[in-house]
Every structure is written in structure tokens, then in C-alpha cells.
Write a protein that holds these residues in place. Sequence first.
Motif, PDB file in Angstrom:
ATOM      1  N   TYR A  35       8.345  17.867  13.461  1.00 42.57           N
ATOM      2  CA  TYR A  35       6.886  17.063  14.059  1.00 42.57           C
ATOM      3  C   TYR A  35       7.478  16.452  15.415  1.00 42.57           C
ATOM      4  O   TYR A  35       7.812  15.188  14.565  1.00 42.57           O
ATOM      5  CB  TYR A  35       5.570  17.293  13.375  1.00 42.57           C
ATOM      6  N   PRO A  36       6.930  16.200  16.709  1.00 43.29           N
ATOM      7  CA  PRO A  36       6.093  17.906  17.408  1.00 43.29           C
ATOM      8  C   PRO A  36       7.249  18.395  17.607  1.00 43.29           C
ATOM      9  O   PRO A  36       7.109  19.208  19.064  1.00 43.29           O
ATOM     10  CB  PRO A  36       4.805  17.369  18.565  1.00 43.29           C
ATOM     11  N   ALA A  37       8.791  17.917  17.482  1.00 39.50           N
ATOM     12  CA  ALA A  37      10.178  18.922  18.332  1.00 39.50           C
ATOM     13  C   ALA A  37       9.097  20.397  18.215  1.00 39.50           C
ATOM     14  O   ALA A  37      10.612  20.838  19.505  1.00 39.50           O
ATOM     15  CB  ALA A  37      10.852  18.664  18.054  1.00 39.50           C
ATOM     16  N   GLU A  41      16.240  23.390  16.720  1.00 42.34           N
ATOM     17  CA  GLU A  41      15.187  24.793  17.376  1.00 42.34           C
ATOM     18  C   GLU A  41      15.725  26.402  17.658  1.00 42.34           C
ATOM     19  O   GLU A  41      14.973  27.308  18.012  1.00 42.34           O
ATOM     20  CB  GLU A  41      14.388  24.413  19.363  1.00 42.34           C
ATOM     21  N   TRP A  42      17.266  25.857  17.957  1.00 36.83           N
ATOM     22  CA  TRP A  42      17.772  27.217  18.626  1.00 36.83           C
ATOM     23  C   TRP A  42      17.871  28.572  17.169  1.00 36.83           C
ATOM     24  O   TRP A  42      17.476  29.624  17.004  1.00 36.83           O
ATOM     25  CB  TRP A  42      19.182  27.016  19.254  1.00 36.83           C
ATOM     26  N   THR A  54       8.266  29.057   5.441  1.00 37.09           N
ATOM     27  CA  THR A  54       9.046  28.301   6.351  1.00 37.09           C
ATOM     28  C   THR A  54       8.941  27.520   7.429  1.00 37.09           C
ATOM     29  O   THR A  54       9.949  26.547   7.585  1.00 37.09           O
ATOM     30  CB  THR A  54      10.016  29.355   6.322  1.00 37.09           C
ATOM     31  N   ASP A  55       8.298  28.312   8.523  1.00 40.78           N
ATOM     32  CA  ASP A  55       8.486  27.825  10.106  1.00 40.78           C
ATOM     33  C   ASP A  55       7.219  26.772   9.563  1.00 40.78           C
ATOM     34  O   ASP A  55       7.776  25.318   9.915  1.00 40.78           O
ATOM     35  CB  ASP A  55       7.628  28.645  10.677  1.00 40.78           C
ATOM     36  N   LEU A  56       5.925  26.843   9.310  1.00 43.13           N
ATOM     37  CA  LEU A  56       5.407  25.800   9.026  1.00 43.13           C
ATOM     38  C   LEU A  56       5.878  24.160   8.422  1.00 43.13           C
ATOM     39  O   LEU A  56       5.662  23.291   8.666  1.00 43.13           O
ATOM     40  CB  LEU A  56       4.075  26.115   8.237  1.00 43.13           C
ATOM     41  N   ALA A  57       6.629  24.554   7.511  1.00 47.48           N
ATOM     42  CA  ALA A  57       7.400  23.512   6.819  1.00 47.48           C
ATOM     43  C   ALA A  57       8.677  22.925   8.482  1.00 47.48           C
ATOM     44  O   ALA A  57       8.396  21.331   8.199  1.00 47.48           O
ATOM     45  CB  ALA A  57       7.995  24.037   5.395  1.00 47.48           C
ATOM     46  N   MET A  58       9.623  23.566   8.288  1.00 53.44           N
ATOM     47  CA  MET A  58       9.931  23.197   9.796  1.00 53.44           C
ATOM     48  C   MET A  58       9.601  22.053  10.815  1.00 53.44           C
ATOM     49  O   MET A  58       9.862  21.333  11.542  1.00 53.44           O
ATOM     50  CB  MET A  58      10.975  24.057   9.735  1.00 53.44           C
ATOM     51  N   ILE A  59       8.457  22.398  10.749  1.00 54.47           N
ATOM     52  CA  ILE A  59       7.235  22.548  12.537  1.00 54.47           C
ATOM     53  C   ILE A  59       6.734  20.956  11.805  1.00 54.47           C
ATOM     54  O   ILE A  59       7.028  19.756  12.559  1.00 54.47           O
ATOM     55  CB  ILE A  59       5.847  23.066  12.447  1.00 54.47           C
ATOM     56  N   ILE A  60       6.177  21.039  10.296  1.00 52.85           N
ATOM     57  CA  ILE A  60       6.341  19.728   9.388  1.00 52.85           C
ATOM     58  C   ILE A  60       6.948  18.463  10.605  1.00 52.85           C
ATOM     59  O   ILE A  60       7.093  17.144  10.477  1.00 52.85           O
ATOM     60  CB  ILE A  60       5.646  19.760   8.598  1.00 52.85           C
ATOM     61  N   TRP A  61       8.418  18.659   9.359  1.00 50.08           N
ATOM     62  CA  TRP A  61       9.191  18.401   9.421  1.00 50.08           C
ATOM     63  C   TRP A  61      10.094  17.868  10.853  1.00 50.08           C
ATOM     64  O   TRP A  61       9.869  16.884  10.263  1.00 50.08           O
ATOM     65  CB  TRP A  61      10.614  19.678   8.701  1.00 50.08           C
TER      66      TRP A  61
END
Length: 269
Positions: free
Chosen positions: A130-132, A64-65, A121-128
Amino acid sequence: MASLLFTPGFISVFDNASPSKEFRWLASVFCGIIMCKIVYDITATVSFLCFKGYGNLSYAKKVEWNNRGFSTFHAIVVAFSSLYLLLLSDLFKEDYDELIINRTSAVSETILGISLGYFFTDLAMIIWQYPALGGLEYVLHHGLSMYSIILALISGQAQIYILMVLFSECTTPFVNLRWYLDVAGQKNSTLYVFNGIALFLGWLIARVILFIYLFIHMAIYFDQVKQVFPLGFYCLLTVSPVLFAMNSFWFWKIAKGLIKTLSKARHTQ
């Protein structure tokens, strides 16, 4: 729904796009994705060297950082670019014969493509993760943003309103700094308080007042807005209010947090 998308106006715009324009779209999206990867890695390296506490963070916190690193970079790029296109360039000047709703340029299309690459890219990371990295509200926000950008990019219409919305990303660095200070144990610092005030004012201006101005602008130029192809027209009438509602809800939470922070700071003096 398909009949709204595959209208003659929309198809003609897409079919008449030159190969060079289509290449620019794809290249700018790819550049947005690569930008996120590069800044993600730079954030990790610089943070490891300059912030002692970074090495002690959990894997999820490090992800997240670093994610917030390229989120901040994207926000700065698109905010300044949108401000330039909206106020400083000649693209949306009143003395042009072309309808303001149909104005586009290589620069605006490139910025939209880069932003699309970021949201992907950000959506892919959010899903990867999820829900962190965020819950359903972030998935909805990113999904609506990508949907709107794609329509504006392919059709060449309503880009002025997409750029207004992208300018609201200028609040993101304050959101991310607030998170960084929290993780670093600096919630009682003066910087945290000042950042909270800046976030409140920035959010009020860029995500509340600016959206109200967007709605007023759409009402004034509604004769032009009606000429947008059907799916784009209904997108303007629905997506913008949904984003405004989400921004208003988050603004309420920011205001509550600021009041709590100021109250706590007053009691510690």
C-alpha cells in the motif's frame, strides 16, 4: 449487527452444512490462493524471457506486473464460469420449483471459493504494498466483494447476483493490458487505442448496464429477495449500489481517458 447475522435461518444453514461441503469450501479457497501464487510466478518467468523491458523495471513495478498477471487469469476463469452458470447451465432456469434465490451447486460454490481466495490474496498484496497496488477504493472494493461472497457461500442464497457481479470481472484483462502497454511505452500504439475502446464498451455493458439489469431482476423477484436471511438481504440492498457507484465513477474516468486518447491519436495523424 450481531442479531442480524445470528438469525435462526442463517445458523441452520451453517450448522446443516455437511463436512464434505465445508471441505469443498476450504479447498476451493485454498486453490484460489495457490492459483494466484502459481500464475504470479509464471508471469514473472514468461515476462523475463519474452519481454526485454521486464528486467529493467523497478521492484515495485515487477510486483504489480506479476500481480496483474494472476488478476487477469482470475478474471477470465470467473467470467467464463459465471457466464456458463447464468446462461448455459440449468441452475437458474425458470422451470425449476426451487426459489431462484436459493439455488446453488457444487460448481457455483467452487467458483465462489476460488474467487474468495483470489480476493484474499490480492487484498493482502494491496495492503502489503500500500498504496502502490491501489488505494482505499480497492480495499473497499475487495472487502465488500469478500464479504458478499462469504455470505452467499455459507448461506447458499443470492448466488445468482454474486455470479452476475463476478461476470463483470471480464473487464479486468482490458484494464491490465492498458497498464502493461503504458509501462511498455506503447501508449501511442494502435493496440492501446483499440484496447481503450474495448475497455469502454466492456465496462459499459458489464459494469453499468449489467448492474442496472441486476437491480431490475431484484425488483422483479423481490418477493424472493425478501426471504434471504436479514444480513444477506441488507447486504443486497447496500453493497450492490455501492459497487455500482464505484463502477460508474470509474466509467466516467475511463470515458475521459478514451476521449483524450482518441483526440491525441487524431492529432498525430
